[in-house]
Design a protein around this motif. Structure first.
Motif, PDB file in Angstrom:
ATOM      1  N   MET A  18      -2.646   3.589   1.877  1.00 37.21           N
ATOM      2  CA  MET A  18      -2.857   2.939   3.174  1.00 37.21           C
ATOM      3  C   MET A  18      -4.123   2.088   3.164  1.00 37.21           C
ATOM      4  SD  MET A  18      -1.854   5.815   6.027  1.00 37.21           S
ATOM      5  CE  MET A  18      -2.496   4.794   7.356  1.00 37.21           C
ATOM      6  N   HIS A  21      -3.336  -1.011   1.142  1.00 36.76           N
ATOM      7  CA  HIS A  21      -2.348  -1.824   1.843  1.00 36.76           C
ATOM      8  C   HIS A  21      -2.997  -2.549   3.023  1.00 36.76           C
ATOM      9  CE1 HIS A  21       1.767  -2.127   4.017  1.00 36.76           C
ATOM     10  NE2 HIS A  21       1.572  -3.162   3.247  1.00 36.76           N
ATOM     11  N   TYR A  22      -3.853  -1.875   3.739  1.00 34.64           N
ATOM     12  CA  TYR A  22      -4.581  -2.474   4.858  1.00 34.64           C
ATOM     13  C   TYR A  22      -5.363  -3.702   4.387  1.00 34.64           C
ATOM     14  CZ  TYR A  22      -7.502  -2.568   9.073  1.00 34.64           C
ATOM     15  OH  TYR A  22      -8.140  -2.925  10.231  1.00 34.64           O
ATOM     16  N   ASN A  26      -4.713  -7.548   5.540  1.00 30.51           N
ATOM     17  CA  ASN A  26      -5.820  -8.319   6.105  1.00 30.51           C
ATOM     18  C   ASN A  26      -5.930  -9.670   5.395  1.00 30.51           C
ATOM     19  OD1 ASN A  26      -8.203  -9.181   7.326  1.00 30.51           O
ATOM     20  ND2 ASN A  26      -9.271  -7.262   6.979  1.00 30.51           N
ATOM     21  N   MET A  34      -1.191  -4.676  10.366  1.00 26.88           N
ATOM     22  CA  MET A  34      -2.436  -3.902  10.251  1.00 26.88           C
ATOM     23  C   MET A  34      -2.626  -3.018  11.475  1.00 26.88           C
ATOM     24  SD  MET A  34      -5.141  -6.678   8.789  1.00 26.88           S
ATOM     25  CE  MET A  34      -6.470  -5.828   9.557  1.00 26.88           C
ATOM     26  N   MET A  37      -0.765   0.189  11.801  1.00 28.31           N
ATOM     27  CA  MET A  37      -1.188   1.297  10.962  1.00 28.31           C
ATOM     28  C   MET A  37      -2.086   2.281  11.709  1.00 28.31           C
ATOM     29  SD  MET A  37      -1.879  -0.716   7.367  1.00 28.31           S
ATOM     30  CE  MET A  37      -1.965   0.772   6.346  1.00 28.31           C
ATOM     31  N   ASP A 121     -12.709   6.766   7.053  1.00 27.85           N
ATOM     32  CA  ASP A 121     -11.415   6.819   7.721  1.00 27.85           C
ATOM     33  C   ASP A 121     -11.045   8.241   8.105  1.00 27.85           C
ATOM     34  OD1 ASP A 121     -10.811   4.017   7.311  1.00 27.85           O
ATOM     35  OD2 ASP A 121     -10.441   4.520   5.214  1.00 27.85           O
ATOM     36  N   LYS A 131      -1.128   7.596   9.926  1.00 25.13           N
ATOM     37  CA  LYS A 131      -1.762   6.506  10.663  1.00 25.13           C
ATOM     38  C   LYS A 131      -3.279   6.661  10.566  1.00 25.13           C
ATOM     39  CE  LYS A 131       1.977   4.846  12.873  1.00 25.13           C
ATOM     40  NZ  LYS A 131       2.419   3.484  12.822  1.00 25.13           N
ATOM     41  N   ARG A 135     -11.110   4.095  11.767  1.00 25.14           N
ATOM     42  CA  ARG A 135     -11.448   3.294  10.589  1.00 25.14           C
ATOM     43  C   ARG A 135     -12.787   2.665  10.904  1.00 25.14           C
ATOM     44  NH1 ARG A 135      -9.501  -0.398   6.079  1.00 25.14           N
ATOM     45  NH2 ARG A 135      -9.913   1.447   4.845  1.00 25.14           N
TER      46      ARG A 135
END
Length: 145
Positions: A18, A21-22, A26, A34, A37, A121, A131, A135
């Motif tokens: 995650m 991937h974020y 971005n 984004m 998530m 996170d 999820k 963050r």
């Protein structure tokens, strides 16, 4: 019941995935994906504004879509995930951010400022889907500018 080593590893892998991937979403400018998530009440702080908390998925999306267009590459390293239980985990990771002018063609000239920071996170699993609950970013170094 305690989690097995395999279950802990699977959760750790999913949370680390995650984070990466974020960063890729971005860089691609896919801000709706984004924001999706995050939990509905998720909390976000940009590394460049670590003391400004953005609360809620809709507000996170609005914060990203309100920024001027730019070309970015977020490089994520040193990801450490701590699994708390079957529905909660935490992670700490480092990031380096490189930016350039928006537009066409590669390679692009890089801006003379490079940022190095981190994210802390908190993950929650809701209805079987992981999820971001939080963050929270901060800056450690700013090179140039």
């Amino acid at each position: 019941m305690a989690l097995t080593l395999v279950e802990r590893a699977a959760i750790g892998w999913e949370c680390e995935r995650m984070i990466h991937h974020y960063a890729m979403l971005n860089d691609a400018g896919d801000f709706p994906a984004m924001a999706a998530m995050f939990t509905e009440d998720g909390v976000f702080a940009r590394p460049s504004q670590g003391d400004v908390l953005i609360r809620g998925r809709a507000a996170i999306l609005a914060a990203y879509t309100s920024r001027p267009a730019r070309f970015t590459r977020h490089l994520i390293t040193s990801v450490v995930v701590t699994v708390e239980d079957e529905d909660n985990a935490r992670a700490h990771s480092y990031l380096s951010l490189y930016t350039g002018q928006a537009g066409e063609g590669l390679p692009r000239p890089a801006e003379p400022v490079y940022l190095i920071g981190d994210f802390k996170d908190r993950f929650v699993r809701q209805e079987g889907v992981w999820k971001f609950g939080e963050r929270l970013g901060s800056l450690a170094l700013k090179l140039g500018g």
